[in-house]
Scaffold this motif. Structure first.
Motif, mmCIF file in Angstrom:
data_model
loop_
_atom_site.group_PDB
_atom_site.id
_atom_site.type_symbol
_atom_site.label_atom_id
_atom_site.label_comp_id
_atom_site.label_asym_id
_atom_site.label_seq_id
_atom_site.Cartn_x
_atom_site.Cartn_y
_atom_site.Cartn_z
ATOM 1 N N LEU A 40 -10.427 1.102 5.802
ATOM 2 C CA LEU A 40 -9.182 0.401 5.461
ATOM 3 C C LEU A 40 -9.125 -0.996 6.069
ATOM 4 C CD1 LEU A 40 -6.287 0.325 4.302
ATOM 5 C CD2 LEU A 40 -5.509 1.395 6.426
ATOM 6 N N GLN A 41 -9.497 -1.127 7.336
ATOM 7 C CA GLN A 41 -9.347 -2.424 8.005
ATOM 8 C C GLN A 41 -10.142 -3.518 7.295
ATOM 9 O OE1 GLN A 41 -7.105 -2.896 10.593
ATOM 10 N NE2 GLN A 41 -7.480 -5.014 9.932
ATOM 11 N N VAL A 57 -8.104 -4.497 4.268
ATOM 12 C CA VAL A 57 -6.922 -5.272 4.680
ATOM 13 C C VAL A 57 -7.333 -6.681 5.102
ATOM 14 C CG1 VAL A 57 -5.102 -5.458 6.434
ATOM 15 C CG2 VAL A 57 -5.532 -3.265 5.306
ATOM 16 N N ASP A 58 -8.437 -6.798 5.824
ATOM 17 C CA ASP A 58 -8.920 -8.121 6.248
ATOM 18 C C ASP A 58 -9.222 -8.989 5.027
ATOM 19 O OD1 ASP A 58 -8.690 -7.402 8.888
ATOM 20 O OD2 ASP A 58 -10.828 -6.978 9.174
ATOM 21 N N VAL A 112 0.153 -7.732 3.900
ATOM 22 C CA VAL A 112 -0.156 -6.336 3.582
ATOM 23 C C VAL A 112 0.869 -5.446 4.272
ATOM 24 C CG1 VAL A 112 -1.873 -4.487 3.685
ATOM 25 C CG2 VAL A 112 -2.617 -6.867 3.411
ATOM 26 N N ALA A 166 -1.741 1.275 -4.021
ATOM 27 C CA ALA A 166 -1.609 -0.172 -3.853
ATOM 28 C C ALA A 166 -1.148 -0.888 -5.122
ATOM 29 C CB ALA A 166 -2.951 -0.750 -3.404
ATOM 30 N N ARG A 200 -5.906 -10.213 3.537
ATOM 31 C CA ARG A 200 -5.287 -11.248 4.384
ATOM 32 C C ARG A 200 -6.054 -12.565 4.309
ATOM 33 N NH1 ARG A 200 -3.959 -7.059 9.383
ATOM 34 N NH2 ARG A 200 -1.892 -6.409 8.605
ATOM 35 N N THR A 245 -3.642 4.453 3.304
ATOM 36 C CA THR A 245 -3.922 4.307 4.736
ATOM 37 C C THR A 245 -4.986 5.294 5.218
ATOM 38 O OG1 THR A 245 -2.166 5.838 5.457
ATOM 39 C CG2 THR A 245 -1.547 3.530 5.098
ATOM 40 N N PHE A 274 -10.400 -4.690 -3.062
ATOM 41 C CA PHE A 274 -9.826 -4.033 -1.878
ATOM 42 C C PHE A 274 -10.371 -2.613 -1.747
ATOM 43 C CE2 PHE A 274 -6.494 -0.890 -0.749
ATOM 44 C CZ PHE A 274 -6.448 -1.112 0.630
ATOM 45 N N LEU A 287 0.829 -1.202 0.000
ATOM 46 C CA LEU A 287 0.000 0.000 0.000
ATOM 47 C C LEU A 287 0.866 1.256 0.000
ATOM 48 C CD1 LEU A 287 -2.624 -0.945 2.771
ATOM 49 C CD2 LEU A 287 -2.761 -1.373 0.313
ATOM 50 N N SER A 322 -12.843 -1.001 1.049
ATOM 51 C CA SER A 322 -12.243 0.050 1.881
ATOM 52 C C SER A 322 -12.944 1.399 1.752
ATOM 53 C CB SER A 322 -10.757 0.222 1.522
ATOM 54 O OG SER A 322 -10.045 -0.968 1.735
ATOM 55 N N LEU A 328 -0.161 1.057 9.939
ATOM 56 C CA LEU A 328 -1.207 0.047 9.904
ATOM 57 C C LEU A 328 -1.970 -0.034 11.216
ATOM 58 C CD1 LEU A 328 0.205 -2.959 7.825
ATOM 59 C CD2 LEU A 328 -1.530 -1.289 7.184
#
Length: 279
Positions: free
Chosen positions: A71-72, A75-76, A85, A94, A79, A66, A196, A61, A200, A277
């Motif tokens: 965002l979380q 990111v989840d 990440v 990204a 992952r 950010t 993503f 990223l 997000s 992060l």
């Protein structure tokens, strides 16, 4: 006036090949490595250095990413799909790294004359064109709208992006970095980043502008050249061009001075990444 691509002509090119060993390291180490090389080459401790690196599934990223409102959740999602990440210490947005993406860094000393940004970009564009000059395809440098991490030096064939270039400057050294999508599906990588951003942003208004990704505008060299290329194939092309541009090309690892510098630069990269992060 000195031509941009003359940056490629060096008395001595030192090459650090981490296209295989990098698979066992997190991509954060590569950003710490390039910072180390910038400092070393910038101080005149080492000659101009070219580094090749490949990492397993990683989404890198940019700082602007950010600031995404959700965002979380994005990111989840990454992952859950098996991607590490991280946040890089240079500009842009990204990008995807995996075993079909070859990253190349060219690290130059600025010496007396400053290397302006476009001159560094032009040198990398010239390198890639020379690497694939035996194919009857034109590699252009212009922004490809709908791609991830769009920029004025997106490299493309027939309007489909295959690579992106960035730069990093530290203490008199300049690292020009490129990711080359060598094989695999460019559109599948783009679809991953599209999802993503969808997760997000979720339709919310954002302070920054994020790309509206159209997966079909991204591809790989293997797809565009209708030839199944491997990382090793492209590495040979890379080394051949550098050999033709220098009186001396050596395959080396970090010098003693660089080995001592590396932990501090890596720690800075990790701390910055974790702080962003966590925030």
């Amino acid at each position: 006036m000195v031509k941009s691509h003359e940056l490629l002509v060096q008395d001595h090119w030192r090459v650090i090949d981490q296209s295989s060993s990098g698979l066992y390291n997190r991509a954060l180490q590569s950003f710490g490595m390039d910072d180390t090389l910038c400092a070393s080459v910038g101080k005149g401790l080492s000659p101009a250095t070219a580094r090749a690196w490949v990492h397993q599934n990683t989404i890198v990223l940019g700082i602007q990413d950010t600031k995404l409102p959700f965002l979380q959740e994005g990111v989840d999602f990454l992952r859950e799909n098996g991607y590490d990440v991280i946040v890089r210490n240079s500009g842009g947005l990204a990008v995807v790294l995996d075993e079909g993406v070859l990253n190349l860094s060219l690290v130059f000393p600025e010496e007396v004359k400053r290397i302006d940004i476009n001159r560094g970009y032009d040198a990398m564009w010239e390198l890639v064109k020379e690497m694939f000059r035996d194919f009857d395809q034109v590699i252009e440098a212009r922004e490809i709208v709908g791609s991830y991490c769009p920029g004025s030096y997106d490299l493309s064939i027939d309007g489909k992006k295959l690579a992106g270039i960035s730069q990093r400057r530290i203490r008199g050294g300049v690292a020009v970095q490129i990711y080359l999508c060598v094989n695999g599906s460019g559109s599948e990588r783009a679809s991953l980043i599209k999802t993503f951003y969808d997760r997000s942003i979720k339709g919310a208004e954002t302070k920054h502008i994020y790309p509206k990704i159209v997966p079909d505008v991204m591809s790989s060299l293997s797809e565009l050249l209708s030839t199944q290329l491997t990382i090793a194939d492209v590495m040979m092309r890379f080394l051949k061009v550098l050999q033709n541009k220098s009186d001396r090309l050596t395959m080396e690892s970090l010098s003693t001075e660089e080995v001592l510098l590396f932990p501090d630069y890596l720690e800075r990269v990790i701390e910055r990444n974790d702080k962003v992060l966590e925030h």
